[in-house]
Motif scaffolding. Structure first.
Motif, PDB file in Angstrom:
ATOM      1  N   LEU A  25       1.011  -1.337  -0.177  1.00 62.79           N
ATOM      2  CA  LEU A  25       0.204   0.012  -0.127  1.00 62.79           C
ATOM      3  C   LEU A  25       0.735   1.359  -0.104  1.00 62.79           C
ATOM      4  N   LEU A  26       2.031   1.298   0.616  1.00 61.74           N
ATOM      5  CA  LEU A  26       2.809   2.325   0.796  1.00 61.74           C
ATOM      6  C   LEU A  26       3.786   2.749  -0.473  1.00 61.74           C
ATOM      7  N   ARG A  27       3.797   1.858  -1.507  1.00 55.96           N
ATOM      8  CA  ARG A  27       4.534   1.903  -2.621  1.00 55.96           C
ATOM      9  C   ARG A  27       3.934   3.137  -3.521  1.00 55.96           C
ATOM     10  N   ARG A  28       4.275   3.637  -4.625  1.00 57.15           N
ATOM     11  CA  ARG A  28       3.633   4.571  -5.576  1.00 57.15           C
ATOM     12  C   ARG A  28       3.093   3.658  -6.673  1.00 57.15           C
ATOM     13  N   ALA A  29       1.778   3.749  -6.961  1.00 67.20           N
ATOM     14  CA  ALA A  29       1.129   2.689  -8.187  1.00 67.20           C
ATOM     15  C   ALA A  29       2.091   3.055  -9.448  1.00 67.20           C
ATOM     16  N   GLU A  30       1.700   2.175 -10.561  1.00 68.51           N
ATOM     17  CA  GLU A  30       2.366   2.291 -11.832  1.00 68.51           C
ATOM     18  C   GLU A  30       1.362   2.670 -12.891  1.00 68.51           C
ATOM     19  N   MET A  31       1.146   3.598 -13.461  1.00 65.73           N
ATOM     20  CA  MET A  31       0.107   3.598 -14.664  1.00 65.73           C
ATOM     21  C   MET A  31       1.063   4.211 -15.923  1.00 65.73           C
ATOM     22  N   ARG A 248     -16.581  -7.347 -21.743  1.00 60.28           N
ATOM     23  CA  ARG A 248     -16.543  -8.357 -21.011  1.00 60.28           C
ATOM     24  C   ARG A 248     -16.862  -9.615 -21.892  1.00 60.28           C
ATOM     25  N   GLU A 249     -18.097  -9.506 -22.571  1.00 56.73           N
ATOM     26  CA  GLU A 249     -18.764 -10.611 -23.821  1.00 56.73           C
ATOM     27  C   GLU A 249     -17.627 -10.740 -24.904  1.00 56.73           C
ATOM     28  N   LEU A 250     -17.280  -9.455 -25.239  1.00 56.19           N
ATOM     29  CA  LEU A 250     -16.265  -9.530 -26.355  1.00 56.19           C
ATOM     30  C   LEU A 250     -14.873 -10.429 -25.970  1.00 56.19           C
ATOM     31  N   VAL A 251     -14.592 -10.254 -24.848  1.00 56.63           N
ATOM     32  CA  VAL A 251     -13.347 -10.960 -24.359  1.00 56.63           C
ATOM     33  C   VAL A 251     -13.958 -12.333 -24.371  1.00 56.63           C
ATOM     34  N   ARG A 252     -14.919 -12.694 -23.466  1.00 57.51           N
ATOM     35  CA  ARG A 252     -15.329 -14.043 -23.516  1.00 57.51           C
ATOM     36  C   ARG A 252     -15.655 -14.919 -24.922  1.00 57.51           C
ATOM     37  N   ASP A 253     -16.140 -14.345 -25.509  1.00 57.99           N
ATOM     38  CA  ASP A 253     -16.767 -14.972 -26.749  1.00 57.99           C
ATOM     39  C   ASP A 253     -15.595 -14.798 -28.053  1.00 57.99           C
ATOM     40  N   HIS A 254     -14.862 -13.663 -28.100  1.00 63.49           N
ATOM     41  CA  HIS A 254     -13.949 -13.500 -29.244  1.00 63.49           C
ATOM     42  C   HIS A 254     -12.515 -13.082 -28.711  1.00 63.49           C
ATOM     43  N   GLY A 255     -12.194 -13.574 -27.608  1.00 63.34           N
ATOM     44  CA  GLY A 255     -10.927 -13.580 -27.161  1.00 63.34           C
ATOM     45  C   GLY A 255      -9.735 -14.053 -28.049  1.00 63.34           C
ATOM     46  N   ASP A 256      -9.968 -14.937 -28.649  1.00 61.73           N
ATOM     47  CA  ASP A 256      -8.945 -15.547 -29.417  1.00 61.73           C
ATOM     48  C   ASP A 256      -8.800 -14.627 -30.966  1.00 61.73           C
ATOM     49  N   GLU A 257      -9.723 -13.958 -31.100  1.00 62.43           N
ATOM     50  CA  GLU A 257      -9.700 -13.187 -32.172  1.00 62.43           C
ATOM     51  C   GLU A 257      -9.118 -11.611 -31.947  1.00 62.43           C
ATOM     52  N   VAL A 258      -9.582 -11.252 -30.759  1.00 59.17           N
ATOM     53  CA  VAL A 258      -9.587  -9.743 -30.213  1.00 59.17           C
ATOM     54  C   VAL A 258      -8.701  -9.716 -29.298  1.00 59.17           C
ATOM     55  N   THR A 259      -7.548  -9.010 -29.365  1.00 63.44           N
ATOM     56  CA  THR A 259      -6.778  -8.602 -27.930  1.00 63.44           C
ATOM     57  C   THR A 259      -7.131  -7.098 -27.481  1.00 63.44           C
ATOM     58  N   THR A 260      -7.861  -7.200 -26.468  1.00 66.04           N
ATOM     59  CA  THR A 260      -8.323  -5.766 -25.703  1.00 66.04           C
ATOM     60  C   THR A 260      -7.184  -5.360 -24.859  1.00 66.04           C
ATOM     61  N   PHE A 261      -6.912  -4.362 -24.770  1.00 63.05           N
ATOM     62  CA  PHE A 261      -6.040  -3.431 -23.755  1.00 63.05           C
ATOM     63  C   PHE A 261      -6.740  -2.007 -23.384  1.00 63.05           C
ATOM     64  N   SER A 262      -6.429  -1.776 -22.186  1.00 65.53           N
ATOM     65  CA  SER A 262      -6.674  -0.361 -21.517  1.00 65.53           C
ATOM     66  C   SER A 262      -5.696   0.675 -21.791  1.00 65.53           C
ATOM     67  N   ALA A 263      -5.596   1.954 -21.573  1.00 59.68           N
ATOM     68  CA  ALA A 263      -4.865   2.978 -21.972  1.00 59.68           C
ATOM     69  C   ALA A 263      -3.788   2.950 -20.977  1.00 59.68           C
ATOM     70  N   HIS A 264      -4.125   2.550 -19.637  1.00 59.59           N
ATOM     71  CA  HIS A 264      -3.165   2.988 -18.348  1.00 59.59           C
ATOM     72  C   HIS A 264      -2.594   1.903 -17.513  1.00 59.59           C
ATOM     73  N   ASN A 265      -2.967   0.403 -17.929  1.00 60.91           N
ATOM     74  CA  ASN A 265      -2.507  -0.670 -17.363  1.00 60.91           C
ATOM     75  C   ASN A 265      -1.060  -1.165 -17.712  1.00 60.91           C
ATOM     76  N   ALA A 266      -0.150  -0.908 -16.776  1.00 60.15           N
ATOM     77  CA  ALA A 266       1.188  -1.082 -17.168  1.00 60.15           C
ATOM     78  C   ALA A 266       1.461  -2.612 -17.482  1.00 60.15           C
ATOM     79  N   ALA A 267       0.741  -3.539 -17.031  1.00 66.98           N
ATOM     80  CA  ALA A 267       0.826  -5.000 -17.272  1.00 66.98           C
ATOM     81  C   ALA A 267       0.587  -5.304 -18.542  1.00 66.98           C
ATOM     82  N   GLU A 268      -0.696  -4.758 -19.206  1.00 69.07           N
ATOM     83  CA  GLU A 268      -0.970  -5.153 -20.443  1.00 69.07           C
ATOM     84  C   GLU A 268      -0.088  -4.448 -21.388  1.00 69.07           C
TER      85      GLU A 268
END
Length: 277
Positions: A25-31, A248-268
């Motif tokens: 909790l005390l560390r700085r987050a990464e975005m 969520r439905e896109l990832v569930r049904d078509h995750g093998d065809e579409v790779t979805t990522f957000s703007a600020h998640n460092a791990a993605e």
């Protein structure tokens, strides 16, 4: 087509795992500011621009004291998309087109670094920038970032079907492999940007979600700090929640065809940077 995954700006807010889901909790987050650089025969296309060079040089004017205090951005020219474009051996002028999910300061901050590029965005987002929906909504955008007079290409949010979403399938001067997908909620004119790589689709979902656990169709989850922040910056709560369910439905049904990522998640971002080109 060749695609580079770039970080257009690191942010290190307080909160640690309450924000990014890892560590203490005390560390700085990464975005991060996850941007795409697409190489086409006709020139380069940027999807998102990050915070931009002028935000590094003039942070209080271009980002504002509140953003600086809350996000603690790393103000280094080496992290700007303009610097990274040049480091790859290109000129800034080679960036002919910029496609944006929305016009918030950490997505549109680099527009002025590519002043001759066409900027593709939903018309509803431009109306928010212009104050059509009221002065409060307009306050989320930073006027200096648009002072150079971007060459706008604006679109309605209607189009042909793309995995159950409406999609604008022909952006001015761009190939049909690059689409705008309506994902309103975070802002009124928020979009996703889909890119057909020839080996599956990439969907840059912008700020329609902030943590990958959100897209788990069995047990959606995210850190509490993200939940609080997400609600505090939303414009349209109903559409935001509805579009997250559709993702969520896109990832569930078509995750093998579409790779979805957000703007600020460092791990993605790191995961996609480690995929062979």
């Amino acid at each position: 087509m060749r695609i580079h995954h770039l970080n257009g700006g690191t942010m290190r807010p307080l909160g640690g795992r309450l924000v990014d889901g890892t560590g203490g909790l005390l560390r700085r987050a990464e975005m991060v500011c996850h941007c795409l650089l697409i190489e086409l025969d006709s020139g380069l296309v940027l999807v998102e621009t990050g915070i931009g060079e002028q935000s590094v040089r003039h942070p209080k004017e271009w980002l504002g004291s509140k953003f600086l205090l809350l996000t603690n951005p790393v103000l280094e020219l080496e992290q700007t998309t303009a610097y990274q474009v040049e480091a790859l051996g290109f000129r800034r002028e080679d960036v002919r087109d910029i496609v944006l999910t929305h016009l918030d300061l950490d997505h549109a901050g680099g527009l002025a670094d590519f002043p001759n590029a066409r900027v593709h965005v939903y018309a509803e987002e431009l109306r928010s920038l212009e104050g059509t929906h009221g002065p409060e909504e307009r306050l989320r955008y930073k006027a200096p970032q648009f002072r150079h007079g971007p060459h706008w290409e604006a679109y309605s949010d209607l189009g042909e079907s793309w995995f159950g979403f409406d999609a604008v399938r022909q952006l001015t001067g761009l190939p049909p492999e690059i689409l705008l997908i309506p994902l309103s909620g975070h802002t009124r004119g928020h979009a996703g940007v889909a890119v057909d790589t020839g080996n599956g689709w990439l969907l840059s979902a912008g700020d329609s979600y902030f943590h990958p656990g959100t897209l788990d169709s069995v047990r959606p989850r995210q850190p509490i700090g993200v939940s609080i922040f997400e609600r505090s910056v939303q414009t349209l709560p109903g559409p935001r929640i509805e579009n997250q369910q559709r993702l969520r439905e896109l990832v569930r049904d078509h995750g093998d065809e579409v790779t979805t990522f957000s703007a600020h998640n460092a791990a993605e971002l790191r995961a996609l940077q480690n995929v062979p080109a």
